[in-house]
Write an enzyme that holds these catalytic residues in place. Structure first.
Site, PDB file in Angstrom:
ATOM      1  N   ASP A 163       6.184 133.216  -8.629  1.00  0.00           N
ATOM      2  CA  ASP A 163       7.311 132.901  -9.510  1.00  0.00           C
ATOM      3  C   ASP A 163       7.709 131.438  -9.331  1.00  0.00           C
ATOM      4  OD1 ASP A 163       9.298 133.268 -11.348  1.00  0.00           O
ATOM      5  OD2 ASP A 163      10.570 134.522 -10.084  1.00  0.00           O
ATOM      6  N   HIS A 188       4.371 136.168 -21.240  1.00  0.00           N
ATOM      7  CA  HIS A 188       5.633 135.695 -20.682  1.00  0.00           C
ATOM      8  C   HIS A 188       5.588 134.182 -20.474  1.00  0.00           C
ATOM      9  CE1 HIS A 188       9.312 135.818 -18.284  1.00  0.00           C
ATOM     10  NE2 HIS A 188       8.695 135.192 -17.305  1.00  0.00           N
TER      11      HIS A 188
END
Length: 316
Positions: free
Chosen positions: A153, A226
Site C-alpha cells: 500500500d 483500483h
C-alpha cells in the site's frame, strides 16, 4: 486571539511511515469554555509532542492536527481555506462513500505503540470534557507495508522534492498557505470473500502483482483497476499525486479487519475525483471492484493548518 502574520512552518504531514499509528476523530462539545480550551490545547500541541517524543528520539514520533469544516470558523476566526467543506457523500449504483462528522483529527504515529499511547493520554487529559470521541482507530504496519488484502500500500506516494508540491497549499491561497487538506475513511474488509478469489483475480482488481508489486498494464476499456481509477490527471494531462499513510487495523478474535485510509493533498478535488471514479465508476457503472470487499464506515474532511497558525490559536 491574534491574527498577525507569522513565518509559515508546515506541520509534519510528510513524517516517515511508522510501525504504529492512532487515528483520533473528536467532536467539540458545547460545554462552557470548550472552544477556548481546544484552542489552547492545539496551540500547545508542539510542546506536548516534544515532551513525549524526547522519551525515545529514535521513535519517529509525529502528530498532525486537522480541523473540520463545521468548527473552522468559530475555532480559528480566520478565513476558510478555499476548498474546505464537509465530506460529500458519493453514491454509486452499488456502493456509497458515506459522510460522517468530525471536528478534530489527530494523526498520531510512532515506531512505538507506547509513545502513541502516552501522547494520546496526555492530549485527552488536556482536552477533558471539551471533546467527545467519535472514532479511535489504532493501526499497525503489516509486514512490508502491506494492507490486510495482501498488497503493498502507498506505492504511488510522492517522494523527495515532489512531496511539498503534492500536499502543501501554495501561497496563492493565503488563508491556507503551508497547510494540507486531509480525507479519512475507515474501511472494513470482507477477508473471507476476498480470499475466495484467485491471486490473478485479486491482481486484476488492484492493478499490481501481489508478491513483487509490479504494475499491470491499464485496461484500455471496460473495467478499470483500483490503481487506474486512483490515477488523476487534469485537462492538460498532468498527473496529481496525494500522500497516503494508510494503516491496517483489526482483531482476528472479533473478526474485524480493515484499512484506515488517510490522504493528504494540496488540492482537495484530487481525492474527491478519486472517490468519484471508485464509487461511480469510469465509465459510470463500472465501480472499483475493491469496494465489493471493502466497505467505508466513515468519511470526513479536515484541513491541517501550518504549525505556525496552530501556535497562534491560544493567543489573545
Amino acid at each position: 486571539m491574534s491574527t498577525h502574520r507569522v513565518p509559515i512552518a508546515p506541520q509534519r504531514v510528510d513524517a516517515p511511515l511508522t510501525q504504529s499509528a492512532t487515528f483520533l476523530v473528536l467532536s467539540v462539545t458545547n460545554k462552557p469554555d470548550a472552544i477556548e480550551n481546544v484552542r489552547s490545547t492545539l496551540a500547545g500541541v508542539d510542546s506536548l509532542a516534544k515532551n513525549v517524543s524526547i522519551r525515545d528520539l529514535n521513535a519517529q514520533f509525529a502528530c498532525t492536527v486537522g480541523i473540520g469544516s463545521d468548527i473552522w470558523d468559530c475555532l480559528t476566526g480566520l478565513p476558510r481555506p478555499s476548498e474546505l467543506h464537509p465530506f460529500r457523500e458519493i453514491k454509486g449504483a452499488k456502493h456509497t462513500a458515506v459522510s460522517t462528522t468530525g471536528d478534530l483529527l489527530f494523526h498520531i504515529r510512532s515506531e512505538r505503540r507506547d509513545i502513541c499511547f502516552e501522547f494520546e493520554r496526555q492530549l485527552m487529559d488536556q482536552l477533558g470534557d471539551s471533546v467527545s470521541v467519535i472514532d479511535e482507530t489504532v493501526g499497525f504496519r503489516y509486514f512490508d507495508v502491506r494492507d490486510l488484502l495482501g498488497f503493498v500500500d502507498g506505492t504511488a506516494n510522492p517522494v523527495g522534492l515532489a512531496v511539498p508540491g503534492s500536499v502543501l497549499v501554495a501561497e496563492e491561497d493565503e488563508s491556507a498557505s503551508g497547510g494540507s487538506y486531509i480525507v479519512v475513511q475507515k474501511y472494513s474488509h470482507d477477508l473471507p470473500g476476498w480470499k475466495d478469489l484467485s491471486t490473478e483475480q485479486q491482481e486484476r482488481i488492484i492493478g499490481r502483482t501481489k508478491i513483487d508489486n509490479i504494475e499491470l498494464d491499464d485496461a484500455q476499456s471496460g473495467q478499470r483497476s483500483h490503481k487506474t481509477l486512483n490515477t488523476i490527471e487534469d485537462e492538460d494531462g498532468n498527473e496529481h499525486e496525494i500522500l497516503r499513510d494508510n494503516m491496517p487495523f483489526g482483531s482476528p478474535g472479533s473478526g474485524e479487519f480493515g484499512t484506515y485510509f488517510i490522504g493528504y493533498t494540496r488540492r482537495l478535488w484530487v481525492i474527491e475525483k478519486m472517490l468519484e471514479r471508485m464509487f461511480v465508476g469510469d465509465p459510470p457503472g463500472l465501480h472499483d471492484r475493491i469496494l465489493d470487499f471493502s466497505k467505508p464506515l466513515t468519511g470526513t474532511t479536515f484541513f491541517a493548518p501550518s504549525a505556525s497558525l496552530l501556535a497562534t490559536l491560544g493567543s489573545d
